[in-house]
Design an enzyme around this catalytic site. Structure first.
Site, PDB file in Angstrom:
ATOM      1  N   ARG A  83      -4.409  -7.653  58.329  1.00  0.00           N
ATOM      2  CA  ARG A  83      -4.662  -6.304  58.829  1.00  0.00           C
ATOM      3  C   ARG A  83      -4.478  -5.279  57.715  1.00  0.00           C
ATOM      4  NH1 ARG A  83      -1.470  -5.456  64.450  1.00  0.00           N
ATOM      5  NH2 ARG A  83      -0.824  -3.525  63.446  1.00  0.00           N
ATOM      6  N   ARG A  88       5.007   2.854  58.785  1.00  0.00           N
ATOM      7  CA  ARG A  88       5.039   2.504  60.225  1.00  0.00           C
ATOM      8  C   ARG A  88       6.482   2.386  60.710  1.00  0.00           C
ATOM      9  NH1 ARG A  88       1.481  -2.642  60.031  1.00  0.00           N
ATOM     10  NH2 ARG A  88       1.924  -2.840  62.253  1.00  0.00           N
ATOM     11  N   ARG A 119       1.623 -12.189  58.161  1.00  0.00           N
ATOM     12  CA  ARG A 119       0.798 -12.152  59.382  1.00  0.00           C
ATOM     13  C   ARG A 119      -0.683 -12.337  59.058  1.00  0.00           C
ATOM     14  NH1 ARG A 119       1.240  -7.618  63.868  1.00  0.00           N
ATOM     15  NH2 ARG A 119       1.020  -6.204  62.117  1.00  0.00           N
ATOM     16  N   LYS A 173       6.000  -7.902  69.545  1.00  0.00           N
ATOM     17  CA  LYS A 173       5.552  -7.391  70.852  1.00  0.00           C
ATOM     18  C   LYS A 173       4.280  -8.106  71.315  1.00  0.00           C
ATOM     19  CE  LYS A 173       5.027  -3.164  69.297  1.00  0.00           C
ATOM     20  NZ  LYS A 173       5.452  -3.339  67.894  1.00  0.00           N
ATOM     21  N   ARG A 231       4.858   5.467  72.882  1.00  0.00           N
ATOM     22  CA  ARG A 231       5.413   5.467  71.536  1.00  0.00           C
ATOM     23  C   ARG A 231       6.008   6.817  71.174  1.00  0.00           C
ATOM     24  NH1 ARG A 231       2.223   1.050  69.198  1.00  0.00           N
ATOM     25  NH2 ARG A 231       2.875   0.754  67.073  1.00  0.00           N
TER      26      ARG A 231
HETATM   27  P1  AP5 Z   1       3.393  -9.472  66.348  1.00  0.00           P
HETATM   28  O1  AP5 Z   1       3.575 -10.153  67.653  1.00  0.00           O
HETATM   29  O2  AP5 Z   1       1.997  -9.281  65.841  1.00  0.00           O
HETATM   30  O3  AP5 Z   1       4.231  -8.125  66.333  1.00  0.00           O
HETATM   31  P2  AP5 Z   1       3.940  -6.716  66.975  1.00  0.00           P
HETATM   32  O4  AP5 Z   1       5.265  -6.156  67.329  1.00  0.00           O
HETATM   33  O5  AP5 Z   1       2.914  -6.826  68.060  1.00  0.00           O
HETATM   34  O6  AP5 Z   1       3.358  -6.010  65.669  1.00  0.00           O
HETATM   35  P3  AP5 Z   1       2.256  -4.934  65.486  1.00  0.00           P
HETATM   36  O7  AP5 Z   1       2.141  -4.759  63.982  1.00  0.00           O
HETATM   37  O8  AP5 Z   1       1.000  -5.276  66.196  1.00  0.00           O
HETATM   38  O9  AP5 Z   1       2.930  -3.705  66.091  1.00  0.00           O
HETATM   39  P4  AP5 Z   1       2.676  -2.253  65.775  1.00  0.00           P
HETATM   40  O10 AP5 Z   1       3.512  -1.626  66.795  1.00  0.00           O
HETATM   41  O11 AP5 Z   1       2.927  -1.783  64.396  1.00  0.00           O
HETATM   42  O12 AP5 Z   1       1.105  -2.170  65.840  1.00  0.00           O
HETATM   43  P5  AP5 Z   1       0.101  -1.819  67.022  1.00  0.00           P
HETATM   44  O13 AP5 Z   1      -1.014  -2.759  66.946  1.00  0.00           O
HETATM   45  O14 AP5 Z   1       0.810  -1.631  68.304  1.00  0.00           O
HETATM   46  O15 AP5 Z   1       4.242 -10.282  65.262  1.00  0.00           O
HETATM   47  C1  AP5 Z   1       4.238  -9.898  63.898  1.00  0.00           C
HETATM   48  C2  AP5 Z   1       4.202 -11.139  63.012  1.00  0.00           C
HETATM   49  O16 AP5 Z   1       5.428 -11.853  63.134  1.00  0.00           O
HETATM   50  C3  AP5 Z   1       3.103 -12.132  63.387  1.00  0.00           C
HETATM   51  O17 AP5 Z   1       2.641 -12.729  62.219  1.00  0.00           O
HETATM   52  C4  AP5 Z   1       3.820 -13.143  64.284  1.00  0.00           C
HETATM   53  O18 AP5 Z   1       3.209 -14.412  64.250  1.00  0.00           O
HETATM   54  C5  AP5 Z   1       5.212 -13.158  63.679  1.00  0.00           C
HETATM   55  N1  AP5 Z   1       6.264 -13.357  64.667  1.00  0.00           N
HETATM   56  C6  AP5 Z   1       6.304 -12.870  65.933  1.00  0.00           C
HETATM   57  N2  AP5 Z   1       7.443 -13.240  66.535  1.00  0.00           N
HETATM   58  C7  AP5 Z   1       8.152 -13.930  65.595  1.00  0.00           C
HETATM   59  C8  AP5 Z   1       9.422 -14.554  65.609  1.00  0.00           C
HETATM   60  N3  AP5 Z   1      10.226 -14.546  66.665  1.00  0.00           N
HETATM   61  N4  AP5 Z   1       9.835 -15.166  64.481  1.00  0.00           N
HETATM   62  C9  AP5 Z   1       9.061 -15.184  63.384  1.00  0.00           C
HETATM   63  N5  AP5 Z   1       7.843 -14.609  63.326  1.00  0.00           N
HETATM   64  C10 AP5 Z   1       7.391 -14.003  64.413  1.00  0.00           C
HETATM   65  O19 AP5 Z   1      -0.364  -0.353  66.535  1.00  0.00           O
HETATM   66  C11 AP5 Z   1      -1.086  -0.189  65.328  1.00  0.00           C
HETATM   67  C12 AP5 Z   1      -1.315   1.297  65.075  1.00  0.00           C
HETATM   68  O20 AP5 Z   1      -2.096   1.880  66.161  1.00  0.00           O
HETATM   69  C13 AP5 Z   1      -0.039   2.171  65.030  1.00  0.00           C
HETATM   70  O21 AP5 Z   1       0.546   2.164  63.754  1.00  0.00           O
HETATM   71  C14 AP5 Z   1      -0.610   3.549  65.433  1.00  0.00           C
HETATM   72  O22 AP5 Z   1      -1.244   4.164  64.357  1.00  0.00           O
HETATM   73  C15 AP5 Z   1      -1.661   3.188  66.475  1.00  0.00           C
HETATM   74  N6  AP5 Z   1      -1.119   3.205  67.853  1.00  0.00           N
HETATM   75  C16 AP5 Z   1      -0.963   2.125  68.691  1.00  0.00           C
HETATM   76  N7  AP5 Z   1      -0.421   2.489  69.864  1.00  0.00           N
HETATM   77  C17 AP5 Z   1      -0.231   3.834  69.777  1.00  0.00           C
HETATM   78  C18 AP5 Z   1       0.332   4.798  70.665  1.00  0.00           C
HETATM   79  N8  AP5 Z   1       0.816   4.451  71.880  1.00  0.00           N
HETATM   80  N9  AP5 Z   1       0.396   6.086  70.254  1.00  0.00           N
HETATM   81  C19 AP5 Z   1      -0.084   6.465  69.039  1.00  0.00           C
HETATM   82  N10 AP5 Z   1      -0.608   5.592  68.147  1.00  0.00           N
HETATM   83  C20 AP5 Z   1      -0.682   4.298  68.513  1.00  0.00           C
END
Ligand code: AP5
Length: 212
Positions: free
Chosen positions: A155, A166, A123, A13, A88
């Site tokens: 991270r 997660r 990552r 994402k 979410r």
């Molecule tokens: P990346 O692009 O970083 O993936 P992502 O989907 O953004 O992953 P996140 O871990 O950031 O998502 P998340 O939803 O768990 O965490 P968030 O920060 O939103 O890609 C991942 C890896 O793969 C990278 O190394 C990248 O280079 C690689 N990659 C990407 N595309 C690729 C491809 N096509 N092929 C190969 N490799 C690839 O949330 C973190 C925490 O915050 C949550 O757990 C929760 O506790 C809290 N939180 C956030 N938002 C909310 C909400 N709305 N409500 C409640 N809690 C929330």
């Protein structure tokens, strides 16, 4: 364009949100990054969020809804925005509808759990928000950010056991949103590919078909 990007943790994402934001010249709002910044700064928000984020659960709805509401009314979003990681839960999606914000599309990047676990272990992130993968999207110099030159790190919530939590949180609380947006005719699904640029191409193609 007013876009929501959904997908399991590590589906890509953030990677795609940054690319679309640069192309469309609109901000990408990552609730996860906002929470991590607050945790690093030790603010009240950060202190409340810490235990939820580090265990792989969701931060309470009212907190994230408040954050997003403040962003969406700001000038930065007047020409469009990308929501990365929000909503979410059904409650968050309903709150977004209640804000009266028009959404053009909800992009879901679909990647199976086994590939997610593999991706997360590789990552590396930077405090500036940039994200890399040691194999799939490496920085030019190992462990150094291409954008700001700072050292990359792993991270805390990318530990294997937290990734499993997660994923469980995603399947139980966030996945039901796919039907919520499908029923509204907004869902656009793309299968996440092994290479970032291949996913980018599929995303570009899918978004070119939506009405803005
Ligand atoms: P990346 O692009 O970083 O993936 P992502 O989907 O953004 O992953 P996140 O871990 O950031 O998502 P998340 O939803 O768990 O965490 P968030 O920060 O939103 O890609 C991942 C890896 O793969 C990278 O190394 C990248 O280079 C690689 N990659 C990407 N595309 C690729 C491809 N096509 N092929 C190969 N490799 C690839 O949330 C973190 C925490 O915050 C949550 O757990 C929760 O506790 C809290 N939180 C956030 N938002 C909310 C909400 N709305 N409500 C409640 N809690 C929330």
């Amino acid at each position: 364009m007013n876009l929501i990007i959904m997908g399991a943790p590590g589906a890509g994402k953030g990677t795609q949100a940054e690319l679309i934001a640069a192309r469309e010249n609109i901000p990408a709002i990552s609730t996860g990054q906002i929470l991590r910044d607050a945790m690093k700064a030790g603010t009240e928000l950060g202190n409340v969020a810490k235990s939820y984020v580090e265990s792989g659960g969701l931060v309470p709805d009212e907190i994230v809804i408040g954050i997003v509401r403040d962003y969406l009314v700001s000038d930065a979003c007047k020409n469009g925005f990308i929501l990365d990681g929000f909503p979410r839960s059904i409650a968050q999606a309903q709150a977004l509808e209640d804000m009266g914000v028009k959404i053009d599309a909800v992009l879901s990047i679909e990647v199976d759990d086994a590939r997610i676990v593999k991706r997360m272990s590789g990552r590396r992130v930077c405090e500036c928000g940039a994200s890399y993968h040691v194999d799939y999207n490496p920085p030019a110099v190992a462990d150094v950010c291409d954008k700001c030159g700072k050292a990359l790190y792993i991270r805390k919530d990318d530990k294997a056991e937290t990734v499993i939590n997660r994923l469980e949180t995603y399947h139980s609380q966030t996945e039901p949103l796919l039907d919520f947006y499908r029923e509204r005719g907004l869902l656009v699904a793309v299968e996440g590919q092994e290479k970032v640029e291949d996913t980018t191409e599929l995303v570009r193609e899918a978004l070119s078909k939506i009405d803005k």
